[in-house]
Design an enzyme around this catalytic site. Structure first.
Site, short mmCIF file in Angstrom:
data_model
loop_
_atom_site.label_atom_id
_atom_site.label_comp_id
_atom_site.label_asym_id
_atom_site.label_seq_id
_atom_site.Cartn_x
_atom_site.Cartn_y
_atom_site.Cartn_z
N TYR A 138 -11.75 -7.99 -0.39
CA TYR A 138 -11.05 -7.45 0.76
C TYR A 138 -11.90 -7.47 2.02
CZ TYR A 138 -7.58 -5.60 -2.55
OH TYR A 138 -6.62 -5.48 -3.51
N LYS A 189 -14.96 -9.33 -14.68
CA LYS A 189 -14.53 -10.65 -15.19
C LYS A 189 -15.78 -11.52 -15.32
CE LYS A 189 -11.17 -13.45 -16.48
NZ LYS A 189 -10.56 -13.28 -17.81
N ASP A 221 -8.52 -8.62 -17.66
CA ASP A 221 -7.25 -8.97 -18.30
C ASP A 221 -7.04 -8.17 -19.58
OD1 ASP A 221 -9.45 -10.36 -19.22
OD2 ASP A 221 -8.43 -12.28 -19.43
N ASP A 245 -7.52 -1.87 -7.52
CA ASP A 245 -6.23 -1.80 -6.83
C ASP A 245 -5.09 -2.08 -7.80
OD1 ASP A 245 -4.26 -1.69 -4.93
OD2 ASP A 245 -5.03 -3.33 -3.70
N ASP A 249 -2.47 0.92 -10.00
CA ASP A 249 -1.01 0.89 -9.87
C ASP A 249 -0.35 0.74 -11.24
OD1 ASP A 249 -1.20 1.17 -7.18
OD2 ASP A 249 -0.20 -0.69 -6.65
#
Length: 356
Positions: A138, A189, A221, A245, A249
């Site tokens: 970001y 990851k 994942d 993020d 959610d």
């Protein structure tokens, strides 16, 4: 207690209004609360031509804590990226050095039927996701758009972390886990990304200072899969900005609705920005349909983390629980046969419980 109030856009003013009523009750009882108001997001652009006007940033800097509603609306989608409402949130996080985002996912027993998973899978769910907030893709440079050698348009962003950024969020994760069940899962990851290889190395280094906390690692994942397969196996999760993020959610749906989840974004000294994790929901703005509970619970987090008043935080949380026990449900958490109440009515119930 100096609190900056930034309602924002869409349902932001409605849900913040109910949270302010909680502050007003506490102030009437003698708590020294000083509120100031400012515009952010689309409201900031409308009033001052920028999603984070200088006057708003001054208010936020002068405050001990910031309460934010939500930002964004389709009418701003054609603005240049740097002027869109979401940039106001990114900018205030960076300006206030709010690097640690805490997002609890707690399933109230009264809402077990509201989760999309089977009750036996989510009953008793109580986890915290700690998301690094000021680094990663970001904020990484370079970023932008260009035309490549073949004449095609390209977009590019840079995922980047320095070891100091990883170490400080790691310590927040370990300290949080130490105060709970002493289990910390670091999500990355590292099988693909160099950034994640560094992340994992630093996590292991910091772990030496916390021998009483069990650290494990999980690819993002797999973490996403396990959150819906076995969510109660998690206690505290720490991860980077992008992965956090997404995972937070996902976790919100385990708790019945994204409208139930508060968050705290903290600096190194405990100053925080508190907000619900949901968006501005412009499709229901002004219709008295929004769920204010995540915003009210964000106020509870404010008292717990910035003002060190766990007694007040617990009192607010119990008032929310009381409203739910009474059977009150906004549309997002109502079952098929449950009556639906509006934003104001839900706020009324919380206020009544708080006073008693």
């Amino acid at each position: 207690m100096k609190i900056a109030i930034l309602p924002g856009d869409g349902i932001g003013p409605e849900i913040v209004r109910e949270a302010e009523r909680v502050l007003d009750v506490l102030a009437a009882e003698g708590l020294a609360v000083e509120k100031t108001h400012g515009a952010i997001g689309g409201a900031g652009y409308d009033s001052a031509g920028h999603p984070l006007p200088p006057a708003t940033l001054d208010i936020a800097r002068a405050a001990d804590a910031v309460l934010l509603g939500a930002v964004g609306a389709p009418s701003y989608d054609t603005l240049p990226r740097e002027l869109r409402p979401e940039q106001g949130i990114l900018a205030i996080r960076k300006a206030l050095a709010l690097f640690a985002n805490l997002r609890p996912a707690l399933l109230y027993p009264e809402l077990a039927a509201s989760s999309t998973l089977k009750p036996d899978v989510v009953a008793g769910l109580d986890l915290v996701i700690i998301r690094e907030l000021t680094g990663d893709v970001y904020f990484g440079q370079p970023r932008g758009r260009r035309t490549n050698a073949s004449g095609e348009r390209e977009g590019f962003d840079t995922m980047r972390y320095a070891e100091g950024e990883v170490a400080r969020i790691a310590r927040v994760g370990f300290e949080t886990a130490r105060g709970r069940n002493r289990k910390l899962v670091s999500v990355d990851k590292a099988n693909v990304l160099d950034t994640s290889i560094l992340w994992r190395e630093v996590m292991n280094e910091v772990a030496r200072d916390y021998p009483d906390v069990a650290l494990s690692h999980m690819y993002v994942d797999n973490a996403a899969m396990q959150l819906v397969r076995s969510p109660k196996s998690f206690d505290v999760i720490v991860t980077g900005n992008l992965f956090g993020d997404i995972l937070s959610d996902e976790a919100s749906m385990l708790a019945g609705s994204i409208g139930m989840l508060p968050s705290a974004s903290l600096d190194a000294n405990g100053k925080g920005l508190y907000e619900p994790i949901h968006g501005s929901a412009p499709d229901i703005a002004g219709q008295d349909r929004a769920n204010p509970l995540a915003t009210i619970l964000s106020v509870a987090m404010m008292f717990r983390y910035t003002f060190s008043r766990s007694d007040i935080a617990s009192r607010i949380e119990q008032a929310v629980r009381s409203a739910l026990r009474q059977g009150l449900r906004t549309a997002d958490i109502a079952g098929e046969d449950e009556a639906v109440v509006g934003t104001r009515a839900m706020g009324d119930a919380v206020i009544a419980a708080l006073r008693t």
